[in-house]
Design an enzyme around this catalytic site. Sequence first.
Site, PDB file in Angstrom:
ATOM      1  N   ASP A   1      -4.724  -2.813   3.857  1.00 32.74           N
ATOM      2  CA  ASP A   1      -3.857  -3.654   3.035  1.00 32.74           C
ATOM      3  C   ASP A   1      -3.225  -4.723   3.921  1.00 32.74           C
ATOM      4  O   ASP A   1      -2.482  -4.409   4.852  1.00 32.74           O
ATOM      5  CB  ASP A   1      -2.762  -2.768   2.414  1.00 32.74           C
ATOM      6  CG  ASP A   1      -1.868  -3.520   1.442  1.00 32.74           C
ATOM      7  OD1 ASP A   1      -2.045  -4.754   1.295  1.00 32.74           O
ATOM      8  OD2 ASP A   1      -1.002  -2.872   0.822  1.00 32.74           O
TER       9      ASP A   1
ATOM     10  N   GLU B   1      -0.654  -6.295  -7.268  1.00 27.09           N
ATOM     11  CA  GLU B   1       0.642  -5.602  -7.345  1.00 27.09           C
ATOM     12  C   GLU B   1       1.773  -6.583  -7.618  1.00 27.09           C
ATOM     13  O   GLU B   1       2.853  -6.183  -8.030  1.00 27.09           O
ATOM     14  CB  GLU B   1       0.904  -4.817  -6.056  1.00 27.09           C
ATOM     15  CG  GLU B   1       1.118  -5.693  -4.837  1.00 27.09           C
ATOM     16  CD  GLU B   1       1.310  -4.875  -3.566  1.00 27.09           C
ATOM     17  OE1 GLU B   1       0.327  -4.284  -3.102  1.00 27.09           O
ATOM     18  OE2 GLU B   1       2.441  -4.820  -3.056  1.00 27.09           O
TER      19      GLU B   1
ATOM     20  N   GLU C   1      -1.875   6.086  -5.794  1.00 26.60           N
ATOM     21  CA  GLU C   1      -1.238   5.631  -4.547  1.00 26.60           C
ATOM     22  C   GLU C   1      -0.009   6.503  -4.299  1.00 26.60           C
ATOM     23  O   GLU C   1       0.956   6.451  -5.050  1.00 26.60           O
ATOM     24  CB  GLU C   1      -0.834   4.153  -4.635  1.00 26.60           C
ATOM     25  CG  GLU C   1      -0.075   3.733  -3.386  1.00 26.60           C
ATOM     26  CD  GLU C   1      -0.007   2.225  -3.170  1.00 26.60           C
ATOM     27  OE1 GLU C   1      -0.121   1.471  -4.152  1.00 26.60           O
ATOM     28  OE2 GLU C   1       0.160   1.813  -2.002  1.00 26.60           O
TER      29      GLU C   1
HETATM   30 CA    CA Z   1      -0.166  -3.192  -1.315  1.00 25.29          CA
END
Ligand code: CA
Length: 380
Positions: free
Chosen positions: A198, A250, A333
Amino acid sequence: MSIIEKVTCHVVAAPVQRPFTSSRGWLYKTRGSCIVEIETRDGIVGWGECYGPSQVARAYIESQYAPRIIGRDAHDVEVIWDDLYNRIKDYGSKGMAISALSGIDIALWDIIGKSCGKPVHKLIGGAYRTEVQSYATGLYFIDMDRLIEEAVEEATEYVRQGFTAVKMKIGLGSPKLDLQRVRAVREAVGDDVRLMVDANHCFTVPAAIRLGRELEALDIEWFEEPISPEDLDGYVEVTRALDMAVAGGENEFTRWGFRDIVARKAMDIVQPDVCAAGGISECRKIATLAISHGVECVPHAWGSAIGLAATLHFLAALPDQPPSFRPMPPLLEFEQCENPFRDELTVAPIEQRRGIVQIPTAPGLGIEIKRAVLDRYRVA
Ligand code: CA
């Protein structure tokens, strides 16, 4: 009928013992949240959570949303969503206005579930699965002198705890150092652990493509937020150039925000957050939109046990993508950084075993909130 009588925002914050950062350069020194509590006339209490700056979420709710929902039936959850959204969108159809709306939506679903005696996922399509595979999110940057060592230690610890999938941060200002660090983690955890990276959107398009090609050789499952979320054309380029999956979203909101991403297949995986993108109601619509365009939906999650529980119900009712004899179900997650609101807020904490997390089965979100924790960390 579950008539809404009272809306309360609990703004909470807790210090972090070992502050950490991502490529964004934000040092996380505290963990906080805006927890939404909605009470009905017949005494049902529903809980929700808003992602992002908690005082801003509270301002939206207290000044704009709460007065409009008092006296209405919680079962009209999507009618209420549309009303609040259409009321606010002239002043902001993304960002905190929608995070605040997400907290209300989740709390209303909790009420609906409790009033029917059913877990939320049974009311939004049903259980495709009763448990989900989770991945550990961590491996931020903490000690700048031990970046590789600390990543290896943390990843190894997650594997020891039973996780079979881990996501690590990259974006240290040097793709060489990033690569070295990812390679060290890959070697430490072995080939059987699923590994994702990420970048928190810190790269240019060419840098992302170049690094992405190297990461593919390390069997990285997805490259999350390689570039800036505003650059949709750039996402199309990176996604087409790489064989590995490109993920993001996100920081996107509502079905309208996700529409162009999925219609253009700018990402292989979209990651709406139930506490940000518009709640459970809206994430259901985003998922349908994604699936209808052949884009995978794997939600983002970063928050308290309330957000985590809401994400679990959303995941339970998310169809296999694509359906098959032995499908590869969407991952949860499971962020592992210090956060008392994830670990201490509920009577029974949400836990993983061999990386697997059970979907709550009690009515509503299926969690019981410890008010003492809210009181302990309450911000004036
Ligand atoms: Ca992220």
